[in-house]
Structure formats: structure tokens, C-alpha cells
Write an enzyme that holds these catalytic residues in place. Structure first.
Site, PDB file in Angstrom:
ATOM      1  N   PRO A 191      37.619  58.044  45.442  1.00 36.48           N
ATOM      2  CA  PRO A 191      38.907  58.685  46.000  1.00 36.48           C
ATOM      3  C   PRO A 191      39.912  57.738  46.467  1.00 36.48           C
ATOM      4  CG  PRO A 191      36.925  59.892  46.657  1.00 36.48           C
ATOM      5  CD  PRO A 191      36.591  58.347  46.226  1.00 36.48           C
ATOM      6  N   GLY A 192      39.799  56.632  47.040  1.00 36.71           N
ATOM      7  CA  GLY A 192      40.648  55.811  48.033  1.00 36.71           C
ATOM      8  C   GLY A 192      40.968  54.538  47.124  1.00 36.71           C
ATOM      9  N   SER A 251      42.926  51.167  40.776  1.00 33.41           N
ATOM     10  CA  SER A 251      43.004  50.073  40.016  1.00 33.41           C
ATOM     11  C   SER A 251      42.550  48.767  41.124  1.00 33.41           C
ATOM     12  CB  SER A 251      44.512  49.907  39.838  1.00 33.41           C
ATOM     13  OG  SER A 251      45.113  50.571  38.946  1.00 33.41           O
ATOM     14  N   GLU A 301      39.678  53.050  32.351  1.00 26.50           N
ATOM     15  CA  GLU A 301      39.294  51.805  32.027  1.00 26.50           C
ATOM     16  C   GLU A 301      40.559  50.786  32.156  1.00 26.50           C
ATOM     17  OE1 GLU A 301      36.212  51.191  29.297  1.00 26.50           O
ATOM     18  OE2 GLU A 301      35.557  53.057  29.134  1.00 26.50           O
ATOM     19  N   THR A 312      44.607  50.927  33.665  1.00 29.78           N
ATOM     20  CA  THR A 312      45.754  51.720  33.314  1.00 29.78           C
ATOM     21  C   THR A 312      46.629  50.705  32.443  1.00 29.78           C
ATOM     22  OG1 THR A 312      47.002  50.668  35.132  1.00 29.78           O
ATOM     23  CG2 THR A 312      45.950  52.802  35.560  1.00 29.78           C
TER      24      THR A 312
END
Length: 390
Positions: free
Chosen positions: A135-136, A139, A370, A372
Site C-alpha cells: 500500500p505504501g 515503483s 509490472e 509503469t
């Protein structure tokens, strides 16, 4: 829609062209008829996945001695495109099982782990998942806050993993957790976690824009105890395993994106030949032809780049840059082609009587998961600058 495509029969080895034809037939006869309902009702395509397992598509690069197809990544890229052309949801289930679940196991698993966690996941009856994002962090994969603490005869996992594809359907997960915070990304390790397991719980199914037949959810770990032999690879190797897994996974996602792009093009061509305006099919109009030509060019450019990346991997060469190029090109091509298909269809492209709007929604995620598009550009540029400074 005619199956053979110009160039493919001359560029692909005979066995892979036969595989492509088989997958095309399966997509045309088994997947396209169910794709609309899978999307509309958010239904997991379990029967199709089982059939794909019987065809060898759920463990394409797994060795034959374990029950896999024993094929390479070029075959995988080709099959992913054809399957995703029929149903993008089914494509992502295939991709996650092949690339993200089986991939790290085949890379780092010992013989006992291969027999226990690979062999049963090849026939479509069982699928796995991959737990890296949180959640944090997305990338910034090295900032894993999920922890794994050595409790003597067990590992104790605490934390949460987000955006987990196949979260509800999977029966095992590859989980990345911090075992030594002081070492940052070099303190991340990989684990095989059976599902269900005490202390592991699933969050709500996300209500997504597209790819709606595969579940996506948060997986929570609350004092979750797993056996010591669930460590995958060496302690501290997790980040390296994850990055290598994603390199190869990008070939699969590029294949999925190409399938969506090809389906969009086919939809646009068929409609343009049937729809009449100003006393002629709109396919006769230069503006429409320009759109179709641009779509075809972009698809082939991305397709050939993906095949090149896959061949580099199969031949044992470094393929990180090329896989990122393929994923970037194919995902942006999918979004472009889906957009242009709606333009060709006009109002009919905006309603679910036609598949164009589904392709548009399905395409968008390929630029995000997988890695950006922004991350792909960083990977490409970083590798390019290294090559050019040698």
C-alpha cells in the site's frame, strides 16, 4: 478473421507457428465467446484456464521433467498475444502464473521446492500469485515494509501486499519481505507462502476499470507463521529475484498488450468494412485508412521488439533493456489502438454491444503493472547510457 498473419509464418520457427495457430483457434472458439461475460460479470475464467493447463500454456517454460511444456520465452510471448487477443483477463491469469509465480521458483527454487510448488501448478487446476507491491510502495519496490522474522523453526510474516492479481484464486504466493532493515533492498528475502495459511487474510476484491475477471486484492499478514524451508533462494536475495522476475514478466505483459492491440485493430477493420457512409464502406475513406495503417505499423514494431527480447532471453543474453522496450512499446500501442478503434466505430465504440470499449479499458493497466511506462523509460535510458559509455 483470417488466422495467418503476414511475416509470422516466415519469422517464427515451425513449432512456434504451430503453437500460435493452436492458440489462435482456442482464442477464437473458446475465449472470444466468453470474454464479454467475463468482463461484465467479473467472473474468473476457470474452465478456460483448466483447458489452457491441458494445452501446456500454464507452465510454458517449466521443464518437461516437472510436467511443464519445456518451451522458451519466444513461444510464451507468441502464446500470450494470441490468448489475450481472445480475452485479456485470461491472458493475465496465464501471465501471472507463468512469469510471476513459476518464474522465481524456476530461477531460485531447490529440487524439493520445485517438486512441491511447481509441478502441481502447471495443469490449470492451481494457480499462484506474486506479492511485491505494498500500500505504501509501488515503483519503489526496495522499500518493503512487510517483515519476516526468524522465530527458530518458523518465519513470522507481518505486513500487507497490494494489487495482488489472482489474490482470491491462488493457492500459493511468492512474497517479498524485509529480513534485515539495515541492509535496505539487500535485506529483502523471498518466501513461498501456501494459501490458506493462518495469519494470512484477503482484503476486498478491487472494483477495476478492466481485466475484471481476475481478482485483485490486498493480502494481509498478521503474525503469519510459515516453515523455514519456505525461504526461496538465499537470505537477502529477494530484491534481485524480484527484479529478474519482472524483467522476464515484461515479455509476457507485452504479449498481453499486443493481443489487446490486435483485437482492437481487428474490431476496427471489420466494422470499417461493414459500416457505410456517403455511399461506400468507411474503410474506403483515407482518414480511416490512415488510422488502420498507423495501428498496424505500431503493432508490428512492438511485436518484433518483443520477439527480439524473448529470443535474447532464450539464448542466454542480457535482455533487460529490450524487455523494457517491448513492454513500453506494446502497452502504449495497446492504449493507442484501443483509442483509435473507438474513433473508427464512433458511437458504437462507446457501448458494450461491441468489444472496442472493453479493449480500451483492458489496455490501460498494461502501462501500469509490472513496471509503469515511466519506470520502463528509466530502465531503458539507464541501460542505454551504460552501453554508450563503454
Amino acid at each position: 478473421v483470417p488466422s495467418p498473419r503476414a511475416l509470422s509464418t516466415t519469422l517464427l520457427p515451425e513449432d512456434i507457428e504451430l503453437l500460435r495457430q493452436t492458440c489462435w483457434d482456442f482464442a477464437e472458439n473458446e475465449l472470444k465467446p466468453i470474454a464479454g461475460a467475463v468482463d461484465r460479470d467479473s467472473v474468473y475464467p476457470g474452465d478456460a484456464v483448466k483447458k489452457m493447463g491441458e494445452m501446456g500454456l500454464m507452465g510454458m517454460v517449466a521443464p518437461e521433467e516437472l510436467g511443464g511444456a519445456g518451451m522458451g520465452y519466444l513461444a510464451y510471448a507468441v502464446a500470450m498475444e494470441e490468448i489475450s487477443r481472445g480475452c485479456a483477463t485470461t491472458g493475465v491469469v496465464m501471465s501471472v502464473n507463468n512469469s510471476l509465480y513459476l518464474g522465481p521458483l524456476l530461477m531460485a527454487g531447490n529440487q524439493a521446492q520445485l517438486e512441491k510448488w511447481v509441478a502441481p501448478y502447471l495443469d490449470g487446476d492451481h494457480v499462484g500469485c506474486f506479492c511485491l507491491s505494498e500500500p505504501g510502495n509501488g515503483s519503489d519496490a526496495g522499500a518493503a515494509s512487510t517483515t519476516a522474522i526468524d522465530r527458530g523453526d518458523k518465519w513470522e510474516l507481518n505486513g500487507a501486499k497490494a494489487w495482488i492479481t489472482n489474490g482470491y484464486e491462488s493457492e500459493a504466493a511468492i512474497v517479498f519481505a524485509t529480513t534485515d532493515k539495515a541492509k535496505k533492498h539487500k535485506g529483502i528475502s523471498a518466501f513461498i507462502v501456501p494459501k490458506p495459511t493462518e495469519g494470512l487474510s484477503l482484503g476486498k476484491k478491487e472494483d477495476k476499470l478492466g481485466i475484471k475477471g481476475s481478482s485483485t486484492c490486498v493480502i494481509n499478514f498478521d503474525n503469519c507463521l510459515i516453515d523455514k524451508d519456505c525461504l526461496l533462494g538465499e537470505l537477502g536475495q529477494g530484491f534481485k529475484i524480484a527484479m529478474k522476475t519482472l524483467d522476464a514478466g515484461r515479455i509476457g505483459v507485452a504479449g498481453q498488450a499486443l493481443g489487446i492491440a490486435q483485437a482492437s485493430l481487428e474490431c476496427a477493420v471489420a466494422y470499417s468494412q461493414q459500416r457505410h457512409a456517403f455511399d461506400q464502406p468507411i474503410s474506403k475513406m483515407q482518414t480511416i485508412q490512415n488510422k488502420l495503417a498507423d495501428m498496424e505499423c505500431r503493432i508490428w514494431a512492438a511485436r518484433l521488439t518483443n520477439w527480439h527480447a524473448a529470443k535474447l532471453k532464450d539464448e542466454g543474453h542480457n535482455f533487460t533493456k529490450e524487455a523494457a522496450m517491448a513492454k513500453l512499446m506494446a502497452s502504449e500501442t495497446a492504449t493507442y489502438c484501443a483509442h483509435q478503434a473507438i474513433q473508427v466505430l464512433g458511437g458504437m465504440g462507446y457501448v458494450n454491444d461491441m468489444p472496442a470499449e472493453r479493449h480500451y479499458r483492458d489496455a490501460r493497466i498494461t502501462e501500469i503493472y509490472e513496471g509503469t511506462s515511466e519506470i520502463q523509460r528509466l530502465v531503458i535510458a539507464g541501460n542505454l547510457l551504460k552501453e554508450m559509455s563503454m
